[in-house]
Design a protein around this motif. Structure first.
Motif, short mmCIF file in Angstrom:
data_model
loop_
_atom_site.label_atom_id
_atom_site.label_comp_id
_atom_site.label_asym_id
_atom_site.label_seq_id
_atom_site.Cartn_x
_atom_site.Cartn_y
_atom_site.Cartn_z
N GLN A 59 74.36 -51.92 52.48
CA GLN A 59 75.70 -51.46 52.13
C GLN A 59 75.66 -50.04 51.57
N GLY A 60 74.68 -49.77 50.72
CA GLY A 60 74.53 -48.41 50.20
C GLY A 60 74.21 -47.42 51.30
N ARG A 61 73.37 -47.83 52.23
CA ARG A 61 73.02 -46.93 53.34
C ARG A 61 74.22 -46.66 54.22
N LEU A 62 75.06 -47.68 54.49
CA LEU A 62 76.25 -47.46 55.32
C LEU A 62 77.18 -46.47 54.64
N ARG A 63 77.33 -46.57 53.34
CA ARG A 63 78.20 -45.63 52.63
C ARG A 63 77.72 -44.19 52.82
N ILE A 64 76.40 -44.01 52.77
CA ILE A 64 75.85 -42.66 52.94
C ILE A 64 76.03 -42.17 54.37
N GLN A 65 75.69 -43.01 55.33
CA GLN A 65 75.70 -42.59 56.72
C GLN A 65 77.11 -42.46 57.28
N ALA A 66 78.00 -43.35 56.86
CA ALA A 66 79.34 -43.36 57.45
C ALA A 66 80.28 -42.34 56.84
N ALA A 67 80.03 -41.91 55.62
CA ALA A 67 80.96 -41.02 54.93
C ALA A 67 81.26 -39.75 55.72
N PRO A 68 80.26 -38.98 56.19
CA PRO A 68 80.60 -37.76 56.93
C PRO A 68 81.27 -38.05 58.27
N VAL A 69 80.92 -39.17 58.90
CA VAL A 69 81.53 -39.53 60.18
C VAL A 69 82.98 -39.92 59.97
N LEU A 70 83.26 -40.66 58.90
CA LEU A 70 84.64 -41.06 58.61
C LEU A 70 85.51 -39.83 58.32
N ARG A 71 84.96 -38.89 57.58
CA ARG A 71 85.73 -37.67 57.29
C ARG A 71 86.01 -36.88 58.58
N ARG A 72 85.05 -36.87 59.47
CA ARG A 72 85.24 -36.19 60.75
C ARG A 72 86.20 -36.95 61.64
N ALA A 73 86.24 -38.27 61.49
CA ALA A 73 87.08 -39.09 62.35
C ALA A 73 88.55 -39.00 61.98
N ALA A 74 88.84 -38.81 60.69
CA ALA A 74 90.24 -38.83 60.24
C ALA A 74 91.14 -37.86 61.01
N PRO A 75 90.79 -36.56 61.14
CA PRO A 75 91.67 -35.66 61.90
C PRO A 75 91.70 -35.98 63.39
N LEU A 76 90.63 -36.57 63.92
CA LEU A 76 90.62 -36.93 65.34
C LEU A 76 91.59 -38.08 65.61
N TRP A 77 91.67 -39.01 64.68
CA TRP A 77 92.63 -40.10 64.84
C TRP A 77 94.06 -39.58 64.74
N GLN A 78 94.28 -38.64 63.83
CA GLN A 78 95.60 -38.04 63.70
C GLN A 78 95.98 -37.28 64.97
N ALA A 79 94.99 -36.58 65.55
CA ALA A 79 95.25 -35.85 66.79
C ALA A 79 95.59 -36.81 67.92
N TRP A 80 94.91 -37.96 67.96
CA TRP A 80 95.19 -38.94 69.00
C TRP A 80 96.59 -39.52 68.85
N THR A 81 96.96 -39.93 67.65
CA THR A 81 98.27 -40.53 67.47
C THR A 81 99.38 -39.52 67.79
N THR A 82 99.15 -38.25 67.46
CA THR A 82 100.14 -37.21 67.80
C THR A 82 100.26 -37.05 69.31
#
Length: 275
Positions: free
Chosen positions: A120-143
């Motif tokens: 769980q600790g490792r997922l938090r480390i590894q996923a954090a930068p990907v999640l931040r990068r994913a947020a604007p991409l999801w917004q771009a898709w919904t738009t």
């Protein structure tokens, strides 16, 4: 007058009182007898060898174990960051004769829990930068998806002379939506693989949801579309391969075009039929 005294024990053949056995303790005080019995019982129990102590085999983050009311055990650890080495029960512990099978099972359970917390600790480390990068991409898709649907709905109010111009706007919206869908599926596949790895290490009962990690980062991922890793992998019997969001979008685009072609056929206007 002759006086008589009743005897507690009968006389022996020689007219004497019998001697009491030396080991008889019935007339000792009760607390003394109980203490003697406890010492005798302790002496009769087999003593564990000092090598049977499992502390030397515990994980460095291990604190303690407490039984629960349900017959299970709760293990407590110092917090895992995810940067530690993967928790693995020492192999030599299985070969220590002084350790009982129950002790070895306890160690195995301890390391299973440790591995779950670490993952769980490792997922938090590894996923954090990907999640931040994913947020604007999801917004771009919904738009892009909204703009595509709006471009299609405009046809209901477009005059006959403006259909070709609106078809151009629709195809532009289709291309933009497809680009956004491809970009999202790429980052979604990364997240899917990270989640699958954590689930494999921890087990489904200790799975850490990506939505939870996102929420900890201040992101709302409740409506993000993330499929299983296999859905992003090309299959030999499925050609051409389309990733999940692209596949769903392509089906929507085809439905829109079929509707436009149906209207064009009914109007007898083949020049405005979308290609």
């Amino acid at each position: 007058m002759t006086r008589t005294i009743p005897l507690l024990h009968p006389l022996d053949d020689h007219g004497r009182l019998p001697r009491r056995p030396l080991d008889e303790t019935s007339r000792l005080p009760q607390d003394v007898r109980e203490a003697a019995d406890a010492l005798a019982a302790a002496a009769a129990k087999p003593q564990l060898s000092p090598a049977a102590d499992i502390a030397r085999y515990c994980h460095p983050h291990y604190l303690r174990a407490e039984p629960t009311a349900f017959g299970t055990v709760t293990f407590y650890f110092r917090a895992f960051t995810g940067r530690e080495s993967r928790p693995e029960m020492p192999r030599e512990a299985w070969d220590v004769p002084a350790l009982t099978w129950e002790q070895k099972r306890e160690l195995d359970s301890q390391y299973t829990v440790a591995q779950s917390l670490w993952s769980q600790g490792r997922l938090r480390i590894q996923a954090a930068p990907v999640l931040r990068r994913a947020a604007p991409l999801w917004q771009a898709w919904t738009t892009a998806q909204s703009e595509l649907r709006e471009a299609f709905e405009v046809f209901r109010h477009t005059s006959d002379g403006m259909w070709r111009a609106q078809l151009l706007r629709l195809t532009d919206a289709e291309r933009a939506a497809l680009d956004a869908a491809r970009a999202w599926d790429a980052v979604a596949e990364e997240l899917s693989l990270l989640a699958a790895e954590q689930r494999r290490d921890a087990g489904e009962e200790h799975e850490l949801e990506l939505e939870t990690v996102a929420r900890e980062l201040g992101l709302d991922a409740s409506d993000w579309v993330i499929h299983w890793p296999d859905d992003y992998t090309p299959r030999s019997y499925s050609w051409p391969h389309q990733t999940p969001l692209v596949r769903a979008l392509t089906a929507e685009i085809e439905q829109q075009r079929e509707r436009l072609m149906e209207v064009a056929r009914l109007a007898g206007d083949h020049e405005t039929t979308p290609v």
